[in-house]
Design a protein around this motif. Structure first.
Motif, mmCIF file in Angstrom:
data_model
loop_
_atom_site.group_PDB
_atom_site.id
_atom_site.type_symbol
_atom_site.label_atom_id
_atom_site.label_comp_id
_atom_site.label_asym_id
_atom_site.label_seq_id
_atom_site.Cartn_x
_atom_site.Cartn_y
_atom_site.Cartn_z
ATOM 1 N N GLY A 36 0.584 -1.254 0.186
ATOM 2 C CA GLY A 36 -0.125 0.121 0.282
ATOM 3 C C GLY A 36 1.531 1.124 0.245
ATOM 4 O O GLY A 36 0.219 2.255 0.728
ATOM 5 N N ARG A 65 -0.651 1.431 -3.722
ATOM 6 C CA ARG A 65 -1.477 2.597 -2.581
ATOM 7 C C ARG A 65 -2.912 2.372 -3.065
ATOM 8 O O ARG A 65 -3.252 2.573 -4.437
ATOM 9 C CB ARG A 65 -0.565 4.228 -2.618
ATOM 10 C CG ARG A 65 -1.954 5.012 -2.368
ATOM 11 C CD ARG A 65 -0.121 6.123 -2.088
ATOM 12 N NE ARG A 65 0.169 6.166 -0.899
ATOM 13 C CZ ARG A 65 0.860 7.246 -0.528
ATOM 14 N NH1 ARG A 65 1.438 7.811 -1.246
ATOM 15 N NH2 ARG A 65 1.203 7.375 0.645
ATOM 16 N N ILE A 66 -3.590 3.518 -2.451
ATOM 17 C CA ILE A 66 -5.383 3.227 -2.423
ATOM 18 C C ILE A 66 -5.388 4.563 -3.121
ATOM 19 O O ILE A 66 -4.454 5.171 -2.944
ATOM 20 C CB ILE A 66 -5.899 4.287 -1.150
ATOM 21 C CG1 ILE A 66 -6.050 3.283 0.142
ATOM 22 C CG2 ILE A 66 -6.871 4.966 -1.026
ATOM 23 C CD1 ILE A 66 -6.755 3.590 1.009
ATOM 24 N N ASN A 115 -11.337 -2.166 -3.627
ATOM 25 C CA ASN A 115 -11.254 -1.285 -1.777
ATOM 26 C C ASN A 115 -10.512 -0.421 -2.026
ATOM 27 O O ASN A 115 -10.683 0.983 -1.437
ATOM 28 C CB ASN A 115 -10.729 -2.254 -0.992
ATOM 29 C CG ASN A 115 -11.854 -3.332 -0.245
ATOM 30 O OD1 ASN A 115 -13.529 -2.690 -0.499
ATOM 31 N ND2 ASN A 115 -11.637 -4.559 -0.323
ATOM 32 N N LYS A 116 -9.370 -0.759 -2.929
ATOM 33 C CA LYS A 116 -8.060 0.526 -3.376
ATOM 34 C C LYS A 116 -8.290 1.826 -4.494
ATOM 35 O O LYS A 116 -7.920 2.392 -4.306
ATOM 36 C CB LYS A 116 -7.158 0.213 -3.505
ATOM 37 C CG LYS A 116 -6.630 -0.400 -2.017
ATOM 38 C CD LYS A 116 -4.666 -0.655 -2.179
ATOM 39 C CE LYS A 116 -3.918 -2.154 -1.321
ATOM 40 N NZ LYS A 116 -3.119 -2.126 -1.889
ATOM 41 N N ILE A 156 -7.849 1.685 -7.296
ATOM 42 C CA ILE A 156 -6.690 1.620 -8.288
ATOM 43 C C ILE A 156 -7.474 1.341 -9.008
ATOM 44 O O ILE A 156 -8.145 1.080 -10.367
ATOM 45 C CB ILE A 156 -6.120 -0.259 -8.297
ATOM 46 C CG1 ILE A 156 -4.987 -0.115 -6.562
ATOM 47 C CG2 ILE A 156 -4.961 -0.145 -8.484
ATOM 48 C CD1 ILE A 156 -4.924 -0.820 -5.823
ATOM 49 N N GLN A 165 -5.468 9.902 2.860
ATOM 50 C CA GLN A 165 -6.347 9.780 1.362
ATOM 51 C C GLN A 165 -6.993 11.259 0.899
ATOM 52 O O GLN A 165 -7.691 12.216 0.621
ATOM 53 C CB GLN A 165 -6.957 9.138 1.136
ATOM 54 C CG GLN A 165 -6.352 7.465 0.480
ATOM 55 C CD GLN A 165 -5.620 7.935 -0.609
ATOM 56 O OE1 GLN A 165 -6.106 9.126 -1.881
ATOM 57 N NE2 GLN A 165 -4.889 7.141 -0.734
ATOM 58 N N ILE A 204 -12.086 7.882 -0.241
ATOM 59 C CA ILE A 204 -11.077 6.567 -0.032
ATOM 60 C C ILE A 204 -10.228 6.596 1.376
ATOM 61 O O ILE A 204 -9.355 6.113 1.272
ATOM 62 C CB ILE A 204 -10.899 5.690 -0.723
ATOM 63 C CG1 ILE A 204 -10.533 7.337 -1.902
ATOM 64 C CG2 ILE A 204 -11.619 4.474 -2.149
ATOM 65 C CD1 ILE A 204 -8.980 6.637 -3.296
ATOM 66 N N GLU A 236 -8.111 6.627 4.472
ATOM 67 C CA GLU A 236 -7.969 5.343 4.703
ATOM 68 C C GLU A 236 -8.110 4.636 6.043
ATOM 69 O O GLU A 236 -8.187 3.586 6.312
ATOM 70 C CB GLU A 236 -5.660 5.844 5.039
ATOM 71 C CG GLU A 236 -4.764 6.167 3.757
ATOM 72 C CD GLU A 236 -4.080 6.763 3.977
ATOM 73 O OE1 GLU A 236 -3.988 6.992 5.354
ATOM 74 O OE2 GLU A 236 -3.746 7.106 3.099
#
Lengths: 332, 332, 332, 332
Positions: C222, C245-246, C269-270, C272, D98, D106, D108
């Motif tokens: 992350g 990373r998010i 969830n991230k 991406i 974030q 999103i 963290e």
């Protein structure tokens, strides 16, 4: 404490002992370690129309500062006494449309630290908690103060997207100089500086510009992928349009004092894009700026040319106006 | 064959019988079915400085056309006799830097169909194979001719990105009218038209603009996400900047005849982006345009207000100059 | 002339004297100066399913080459005899939808130089005029051959947008190594390489990677803004998702031989983004690549570890398969 | 008051009278007017691994709600008693990286309304002030509750950029149905829905999908510019890759319960981009969503197929699980 005040409307400032103010609710009090002079401070000194519209005296001026927190009045989960902090100049309200859609730096009700309210040319200053930036201790102390103008340049170069591009920086004041340094770090293929003043061109060359020019020769017209207008001169817009390549990009940062006049058709014939930068993205730009300083890739001390005591403010302003300088530091 | 010629420098045109020219290598010959008059044709008629620079008489003018291929001279894997085709005005050279990096519409050596060389206000015309667009037969024949200006509007609105946005269209000539229609199809939340001429405002309202305005009231300042400048007036740039919201976007399309003058600071204070459009992306825009016409989502016949025989060109030009019209068709 | 052929379906190649072929219409003939071996050539040697689908023997293999033009058969305004040229592997047809909307590198009917048709592991080769790149004479001759894989890395890093970003390069073959070098030039804040093989990690460290890792420790999960997947291993996708990373970005470049399996939920969830790169943008990437080599910012000789005569191909392939190498050059 | 609780780990829920809780500092208390059931609520009911990881009983479940503010505990400049408000499910902490770089959705350390803490399937609920959205009174009351899932679809379609594009929606649950409606409003050229269940396909057709399919025929492979994966099935990823055009875009929204497996090479060969959506951009998406509802361009009542009293929750869940439904409303 000693402070630089705009006490009344009109040119000039006042150096004066004033009481240290209380720390308002939602703010921190800092002992100022360094402050630095911005071009806007010259306008404040000279009382330009733009300033006259925004500033209601009496106000302690100065917005580029670094200081140590000595008091916190309110909830501040990220801060504690002893932290070395800087101030984001744009005090956003967090409730307007722009703030709510993540454009806090262009808040519809933005208030300005150091010209919309008391700033930091003084021994102590108070800063809203939500515009206080906690510095990484690896960054040189002086650089922490100059981080705010560097942030402008980081945002300019980030918006420009310079990797592999030929870049022209128009205007080699501190933000122009910083823009050149950042453009080099972010992979520009060539960085060229443009300034009428020899002192500034020399400084630019020293800190890594590939080339510097006094005026733009016609043979370079249409050769720049990116043009950053950092001078605020009214006649540079046409030059920027001439300099830009077909499909090139201009970044507008410098604010001219009068209307500009130019051939709008060039914009269309070359299908040029103009993006503008009002300040630092909050806090994206600050993270980027901080990284550049921590890594040592940007050394702001290279553009700090003068240091004055706060009491020598008039002298510092004189050097500032001469143009024979880079960034000027003030030490309270 | 009958043709509209710019025979010599200066205002006016000549209607004249001329021999049908040979089809040059690498071109197709078409029998022109419809042609349409563009604002540029008014400039050509009036011999503006911009035109004087680009046009060397004698030339058959006219660049918006649809015709049937009757001869092909060269390799044309996508074309055959009998195809109904339109012409892309920007004749790109395919060898310059911009062509090679996929910006063929802003070719560094672009030549213009109908003003840099012979065009299509005539019974027969020749078009380079590589700028010939084969039409889908489901599109109404007249619309095929007006596809080139519609393409400008499609590119303007695509660059603007209007989904869910409040859009101001400045200038309600055919490209402005088309831009409004496309903005509605592409999901703008509200489309407002601005024009001094009542005829044009009425037409805009009929074809689906949500609102039309003669002048922009101050209360609407700062409320538009997107402003499309399609008028080419010199005083509209400042209005565009005033109309745009903080962080808004202006699309520059209309080319003013003189320098513009405005407050560059507004651009920066509102962090506005200006993107400009020189023409249609080749061929992205044509595919998009074609889809809009095939689907029936855009019906160009709604903005066609006049039809003239080619021989009535002077009369058509008179109506064109009166401004009391939408798109004007010519029938050879 | 001597040539490396895939003479029939199945593993292995044949070294053989073959007649120099005629130069087809629309092509140039070059005397090959250098060629270099690509990972795809290993697949060709081994006859993987992917290759079996694309390659119909007999074919002269090899697609990374530089040569001197000795004959031109057709219109080639930009080329002349004596020019030192390289070949773009993706032979686009210029008539499909993707070519027409300026995505020539992903042509719907793309043919591959060196595996869809004769390539360049031979003393002479012919290249289509429209996929021939004329080199700048300031670039070292060997680098000209390796420009095509470097181009892949330039496109990967350009799509990634690495300025100020922490970057992970997964897989340290030549394209991974190049990607690291380009990421450094284009302003990545930190470039970390990941490879199981010590030889490759050492090489990466030598050419400027900030850090190299054998496996990704959990504490680095992350933390990467950008992950470039250049290995083509099936188990690296999950690691890439973990590393990112998010709101991070993954660039997919390496093609695994089998299906991959991973937790798609991590992607969501991230939040991406995955972008993929099939090759070089034609010709944007080539211009960028050329600039990097002319300026000396990228020195490809640093990753060239072995040089063999064309006749020593089997030996070269042996080294290639051992993985104890960077780029391997072939000299006809 | 009556509430739906997850009282202990494992499948099922409990309907129970519980005391109305105090309004915590920094929250508002609302009288719930409508609530609606989300797919996540099915997972909560069934106690899937994903839920088991995030939910610590006892908790009042339910996150799609609209209610009237009856108490405010803290500073809330934008809110007052009597306001009709909805809840953003993602309770962001405003202090993580974030959040600070404007990705609050999103966060963290995100906490989830209705499964990370008490939610809204009850007569009264409390919502953090900073995740409370004040509704425009022109929006139908029921729609206010369904605004949160609609927001997901608005973000999906906005990220996709559908103007003029052919769009495939995979999965026709409420978010898929909404995505189709939004795609139509935002100018998609064609919107096709894919679902195995006839009920859902019929509903999609009624609300404006151009076409619906039970399975994707091979002849449609490679024809979609945009594919929105809204189903969360593990076998749809490969179909999405097959469906997408060269250079197409896939939006990942549905979260599968198990690992997916597919041919990563297709991604690269077609140079496809995958973007993913975790929820609504805070607050950009809410403004967009609100505009769509105010204008009447989206009428959410078209997808509301069932209405139950809160006490009939088990019955509602039964219908939900049958799949023979659109959105199901709960009335406290």
């Amino acid at each position: 404490m000693l402070a630089i005040l705009k006490e009344k409307k009109g040119p000039g400032v006042t150096l004066k002992e004033v009481p240290v103010s209380e720390t308002p609710k939602g703010e921190v009090k800092v002992k100022v370690i360094y402050a630095s002079i911005c071009g806007t401070d010259v306008g404040i000194y000279d009382w330009t129309p733009w300033v006259a519209e925004k500033l209601t005296p009496p106000i302690i001026i100065g917005h580029e500062v670094v200081g140590e927190i000595i008091e916190i009045n309110g909830q501040a989960p990220r801060l504690k006494k002893g932290d070395i902090v800087s101030s984001e100049t744009h005090i956003f309200d967090n409730t307007c449309y722009q703030c709510r859609i993540n454009n806090r730096h262009i808040c519809e009700n933005v208030q300005f630290f150091g010209y919309g309210r008391n700033g930091g040319f003084s021994e102590y200053a108070t800063i809203p908690i939500h515009t206080t930036w906690k510095n990484d201790s690896r960054i040189p102390l002086e650089a922490m103060s100059v981080q705010e103008p560097l942030g402008n340049s980081v945002n300019v170069i980030t918006k420009a997207g310079v990797a592999g591009k030929k870049v022209l920086i128009m205007g080699l004041g501190p933000t122009g100089l910083c823009a050149g340094m950042v453009a080099k770090v972010y992979g520009a293929s060539e960085v060229v500086g443009l300034n009428r003043r020899e002192y500034r061109r020399k400084l630019a060359k020293q800190i890594g510009f590939d080339r510097v020019l006094e005026t733009l020769p016609e043979k370079e017209y249409g050769t720049f992928d990116v043009v950053c207008e950092m001078s605020g001169n009214i006649d540079t817009i046409q030059i920027a349009l001439n300099a830009a390549r077909i499909a090139g990009k201009i970044i507008a940062f410098g604010t001219p004092k009068k209307n500009v006049e130019f051939d709008w058709g060039v914009l269309i014939n070359k299908e040029i894009t103009i993006e503008s930068v009002f300040g630092r993205r909050i806090w994206e730009t600050w993270y980027q700026t901080s990284d550049l300083l921590i890594s040592g890739k940007i050394d702001l001390r290279k553009i700090i040319t003068h240091r004055f005591k706060l009491a020598e403010f008039e002298k510092a302003m004189g050097v500032m106006k001469s143009g024979e300088c880079g960034k000027i530091m003030l030490i309270p």
